[in-house]
Design a protein around this motif. Structure first.
Motif, PDB file in Angstrom:
ATOM      1  N   PRO A 178      94.582   3.100 104.193  1.00 46.67           N
ATOM      2  CA  PRO A 178      94.131   2.092 105.150  1.00 46.67           C
ATOM      3  C   PRO A 178      93.930   2.619 106.566  1.00 46.67           C
ATOM      4  O   PRO A 178      93.842   1.839 107.517  1.00 46.67           O
ATOM      5  N   ASP A 179      93.855   3.923 106.737  1.00 41.10           N
ATOM      6  CA  ASP A 179      93.752   4.525 108.067  1.00 41.10           C
ATOM      7  C   ASP A 179      92.565   3.931 108.838  1.00 41.10           C
ATOM      8  O   ASP A 179      91.419   3.995 108.373  1.00 41.10           O
ATOM      9  N   PRO A 180      92.805   3.346 110.015  1.00 40.54           N
ATOM     10  CA  PRO A 180      91.709   2.751 110.797  1.00 40.54           C
ATOM     11  C   PRO A 180      90.594   3.730 111.116  1.00 40.54           C
ATOM     12  O   PRO A 180      89.442   3.328 111.319  1.00 40.54           O
ATOM     13  N   ALA A 181      90.925   5.028 111.165  1.00 44.54           N
ATOM     14  CA  ALA A 181      89.907   6.031 111.476  1.00 44.54           C
ATOM     15  C   ALA A 181      88.809   6.082 110.420  1.00 44.54           C
ATOM     16  O   ALA A 181      87.717   6.616 110.666  1.00 44.54           O
ATOM     17  N   LEU A 182      89.077   5.508 109.234  1.00 46.42           N
ATOM     18  CA  LEU A 182      88.107   5.525 108.151  1.00 46.42           C
ATOM     19  C   LEU A 182      87.062   4.421 108.281  1.00 46.42           C
ATOM     20  O   LEU A 182      86.120   4.358 107.487  1.00 46.42           O
ATOM     21  N   GLY A 183      87.248   3.552 109.265  1.00 46.39           N
ATOM     22  CA  GLY A 183      86.252   2.510 109.513  1.00 46.39           C
ATOM     23  C   GLY A 183      86.128   1.525 108.368  1.00 46.39           C
ATOM     24  O   GLY A 183      87.116   1.068 107.814  1.00 46.39           O
ATOM     25  N   ASP A 184      84.900   1.199 108.002  1.00 48.82           N
ATOM     26  CA  ASP A 184      84.636   0.142 107.029  1.00 48.82           C
ATOM     27  C   ASP A 184      85.088   0.490 105.618  1.00 48.82           C
ATOM     28  O   ASP A 184      85.188  -0.404 104.773  1.00 48.82           O
ATOM     29  N   VAL A 185      85.342   1.746 105.337  1.00 46.21           N
ATOM     30  CA  VAL A 185      85.746   2.104 103.969  1.00 46.21           C
ATOM     31  C   VAL A 185      87.262   2.103 103.799  1.00 46.21           C
ATOM     32  O   VAL A 185      87.761   2.344 102.706  1.00 46.21           O
ATOM     33  N   ARG A 186      88.017   1.817 104.869  1.00 45.37           N
ATOM     34  CA  ARG A 186      89.464   1.810 104.747  1.00 45.37           C
ATOM     35  C   ARG A 186      89.908   0.802 103.690  1.00 45.37           C
ATOM     36  O   ARG A 186      89.288  -0.234 103.488  1.00 45.37           O
ATOM     37  N   SER A 187      90.972   1.161 102.991  1.00 48.88           N
ATOM     38  CA  SER A 187      91.531   0.320 101.927  1.00 48.88           C
ATOM     39  C   SER A 187      90.548   0.073 100.784  1.00 48.88           C
ATOM     40  O   SER A 187      90.661  -0.918 100.058  1.00 48.88           O
ATOM     41  N   THR A 188      89.587   0.971 100.618  1.00 45.45           N
ATOM     42  CA  THR A 188      88.692   0.925  99.460  1.00 45.45           C
ATOM     43  C   THR A 188      88.834   2.235  98.694  1.00 45.45           C
ATOM     44  O   THR A 188      89.406   3.207  99.183  1.00 45.45           O
ATOM     45  N   ALA A 189      88.264   2.264  97.499  1.00 49.55           N
ATOM     46  CA  ALA A 189      88.337   3.477  96.682  1.00 49.55           C
ATOM     47  C   ALA A 189      87.694   4.658  97.399  1.00 49.55           C
ATOM     48  O   ALA A 189      88.135   5.807  97.250  1.00 49.55           O
ATOM     49  N   GLU A 190      86.676   4.366  98.197  1.00 46.18           N
ATOM     50  CA  GLU A 190      85.985   5.432  98.928  1.00 46.18           C
ATOM     51  C   GLU A 190      86.909   6.114  99.935  1.00 46.18           C
ATOM     52  O   GLU A 190      86.713   7.288 100.281  1.00 46.18           O
ATOM     53  N   ALA A 191      87.936   5.400 100.384  1.00 46.41           N
ATOM     54  CA  ALA A 191      88.880   5.963 101.352  1.00 46.41           C
ATOM     55  C   ALA A 191      89.843   6.949 100.712  1.00 46.41           C
ATOM     56  O   ALA A 191      90.504   7.723 101.414  1.00 46.41           O
ATOM     57  N   GLY A 192      89.934   6.919  99.392  1.00 44.92           N
ATOM     58  CA  GLY A 192      90.864   7.815  98.701  1.00 44.92           C
ATOM     59  C   GLY A 192      92.256   7.216  98.608  1.00 44.92           C
ATOM     60  O   GLY A 192      92.546   6.157  99.169  1.00 44.92           O
ATOM     61  N   PRO A 193      93.148   7.892  97.881  1.00 46.30           N
ATOM     62  CA  PRO A 193      94.497   7.357  97.683  1.00 46.30           C
ATOM     63  C   PRO A 193      95.318   7.349  98.966  1.00 46.30           C
ATOM     64  O   PRO A 193      95.047   8.105  99.905  1.00 46.30           O
ATOM     65  N   TYR A 248      94.432  -4.277 105.480  1.00 42.42           N
ATOM     66  CA  TYR A 248      94.319  -3.177 106.425  1.00 42.42           C
ATOM     67  C   TYR A 248      95.707  -2.810 106.959  1.00 42.42           C
ATOM     68  O   TYR A 248      95.979  -2.846 108.172  1.00 42.42           O
ATOM     69  N   ALA A 249      96.599  -2.468 106.044  1.00 48.07           N
ATOM     70  CA  ALA A 249      97.970  -2.068 106.366  1.00 48.07           C
ATOM     71  C   ALA A 249      98.494  -1.251 105.195  1.00 48.07           C
ATOM     72  O   ALA A 249      97.800  -1.071 104.187  1.00 48.07           O
ATOM     73  N   ASP A 250      99.705  -0.737 105.345  1.00 47.59           N
ATOM     74  CA  ASP A 250     100.313   0.037 104.259  1.00 47.59           C
ATOM     75  C   ASP A 250     101.087  -0.851 103.295  1.00 47.59           C
ATOM     76  O   ASP A 250     101.070  -0.636 102.079  1.00 47.59           O
ATOM     77  N   VAL A 251     101.788  -1.827 103.860  1.00 48.80           N
ATOM     78  CA  VAL A 251     102.621  -2.735 103.071  1.00 48.80           C
ATOM     79  C   VAL A 251     102.341  -4.151 103.535  1.00 48.80           C
ATOM     80  O   VAL A 251     102.206  -4.400 104.738  1.00 48.80           O
TER      81      VAL A 251
END
Length: 572
Positions: free
Chosen positions: A298-313, A453-456
């Motif tokens: 969910p890293d905010p630096a990833l922008g719109d792909v955060r918390s998606t499969a595209e963002a990675g594990p 958009y968080a870890d937990v």
């Protein structure tokens, strides 16, 4: 055949006729006005666009299903004449279809007849490939829905389905009017504001005004099939505020007649009740307060792909050792004591009931073990290398953003959990979000629980009815929310396992009740032992009503308001 006999027996055990609960001598509207407060305000009255309890329950005053579950978890016919079974011919011998007959004379609130075509349309609406349906799991395995004639609906399954009571059963799978929603299929669904805010229904009430995240006004449905009901002429359904204020508005000030989800200090709640204005009621079902551990980054630096499969594990929450240690550090008994009282029980399962489905394999979590959690992390080489008190995993500090809705009990829980995690070298930043936003369905909002958009994140969820097949299917890989589904989907923590998906398929083909119990427990254990989800509390639903309000049969198996047509005013 064996599985047919088992289905007949299981269904017979659940079926009772809808009781005649009419208040003797009363007439429609004779009880005047009813004030209800849900401190989480609904954002829509279309339960297919939001899985939030507040949306489902407020919509249940208007939208109805073929069958419902009463306060004992018993299935009762609602829009249907009776519950289909193999014995009465309503369920096919090979378990590949269920045929429902609509009760005679039911109309929509606009006076037009309810027909089988409306049920066909509802299925098409929720399963449209370009839409995102919050209740898609209720139609899992459905190959088609057909109108045999105007009053007969056949649900056809792709394979033998031993528990066919999912589609059009319970408050989360109601029928919507084809004429009203005809232009709202697929991607257009969220754009149909008029229909989503004021659905035409068959239920006891009609929407007259809907203000999102604030208040809903209803009046009695003059075309309702029971001529003497509902007993209330109008309803104000107020949203917003907090649980303490909601409790006070019923138990102290008398401003409202019914308050929902009173998750507050049990001592304070008892003191309020002692004033003699109202009564606190509790019902246990399947609700579990749990922690979801984001499996995507969910890293905010990833922008719109955060918390998606595209963002990675996720950098470290996909490691079950870390999740296990986080679970071991929690004192669930203390959380119950300070936050729930009689309305909660510690649990290690995401599926705590019915008893036939409750696993005992994870009960070790009932005892807090800080020392054991530290030892587990040490043995895995997850240690603090720079002396700042925070452990690192493969160079990443174990720091989490832990979010939930704004609620005093939840904030108390957050503070305790943060303290316990600090004792095992894990740092937590706490965040709380207004419940109306957190549980809202706005795909543009960054703060919904679906966006995650968080870890937990922490909240409670449950399922309507007594069979967990549809509920446990929530964690299928294809239920992960994302931009392609307008952030709808029930697999909030982004758990994905081919083995788990295979269990979903196996459950869908298994009729033997003992085997269904085994599979459900295996699903529960796989989820819990992945530590992508950490159950905390088996929650009873705690609400309160004025002492002048009667007819309430609080259910935790369906909408809490399932029998609101039978509520009436008495004199103290």
């Amino acid at each position: 055949m064996k599985r047919t006999a088992i289905l007949m027996g299981a269904a017979a055990a659940m079926l009772i006729p809808l009781a005649a609960t009419a208040q003797e001598g009363a007439e429609r509207g004779s009880s005047g006005h009813l004030n209800i407060i849900y401190w989480q305000a609904p954002s829509t009255l279309n339960p297919y666009l939001s899985g939030g309890t507040k949306e489902v329950e407020s919509a249940s005053l208007v939208l109805e299903s073929m069958a419902r579950f009463d306060d004992t978890g018993t299935m009762v016919p609602w829009l249907a004449e009776s519950i289909p079974t193999v014995e009465n011919g309503g369920v096919a011998e090979d378990l590949t279809s269920i045929t429902w007959t609509i009760s005679e004379g039911i109309t929509w609130s606009d006076g037009t007849p309810l027909t089988a075509a409306d049920f066909v349309f509802t299925w098409e609406y929720c399963t449209h490939p370009e839409g995102g349906c919050a209740q898609a799991s209720y139609f899992a395995g459905v190959d088609s829905v057909e109108a045999v004639d105007d009053s007969t609906v056949r649900v056809n399954f792709a394979e033998a389905t031993p528990f066919p009571y999912t589609a059009f059963v319970g408050s989360e799978s109601p029928v919507i009017q084809a004429a009203q929603f005809a232009d709202c299929l697929g991607a257009r669904a969220p754009e149909c504001t008029e229909a989503n805010f004021g659905p035409i229904g068959t239920g006891p009430f009609v929407v007259t005004d809907f203000r999102p995240n604030d208040v809903i006004e209803f009046v009695a449905n003059e075309n309702f099939r029971f001529p003497d009901r509902p007993y209330f002429a109008s309803v104000t359904f107020k949203g917003g505020g907090d649980a303490t204020a909601a409790a006070r508005s019923v138990l102290e000030t008398g401003e409202f007649d019914y308050a929902w989800n009173l998750q507050i200090d049990p001592t304070i709640l008892s003191e309020m009740e002692a004033q003699g204005n109202g009564t606190v009621v509790t019902a246990f079902g399947t609700s579990v307060e749990r922690l979801h551990m984001n499996q995507f980054n969910p890293d905010p630096a990833l922008g719109d792909v955060r918390s998606t499969a595209e963002a990675g594990p996720h950098p470290f929450l996909t490691n079950p050792v870390i999740g296990q240690a986080m679970s071991m550090a929690i004192d669930r008994g203390l959380l119950v004591e300070i936050g729930y009282g009689a309305g909660g029980q510690p649990t290690c399962n995401v599926l705590p009931a019915p008893e036939a489905y409750a696993s005992t394999a994870n009960d070790g979590c009932l005892v807090q073990d800080i020392d054991g959690a530290n030892a587990l992390l040490d043995e895995a080489g997850i240690v603090d290398t720079d002396g700042d008190g925070i452990r690192e995993y493969e160079g990443t500090p174990l720091r989490v953003l832990y979010q939930t809705s704004t609620n005093a009990v939840r904030q108390d829980t957050q503070a305790l959990v943060k303290q316990w995690w600090a004792e095992i070298g894990i740092d937590a930043e706490l965040r709380n979000i207004d419940a109306s936003v957190f549980f809202g369905g706005d795909p543009a909002s960054p703060d919904t629980f679906q966006k995650f958009y968080a870890d937990v994140e922490m909240y409670t969820n449950n399922f309507a009815g007594v069979d967990p097949q549809a509920y446990m299917a929530n964690w299928a890989c294809d239920e992960i929310p994302g931009p392609d589904t307008q952030w709808q989907g029930s697999n909030i923590q982004r758990f994905c396992s081919e083995e788990y998906d295979a269990l979903i398929a196996e459950m869908a083909m298994t009729a033997d009740l003992a085997e269904r119990g085994r599979i459900a427990m295996a699903q529960n254990d796989m989820l819990v032992q992945s530590y992508s989800i950490i159950p905390l509390i088996h929650r009873g639903g705690v609400s309160a009503h004025a002492n002048t309000l009667d007819g309430i049969r609080m259910s935790d198996w369906d909408s809490e308001l399932w029998n609101i047509m039978d509520w009436y005013r008495t004199e103290e």
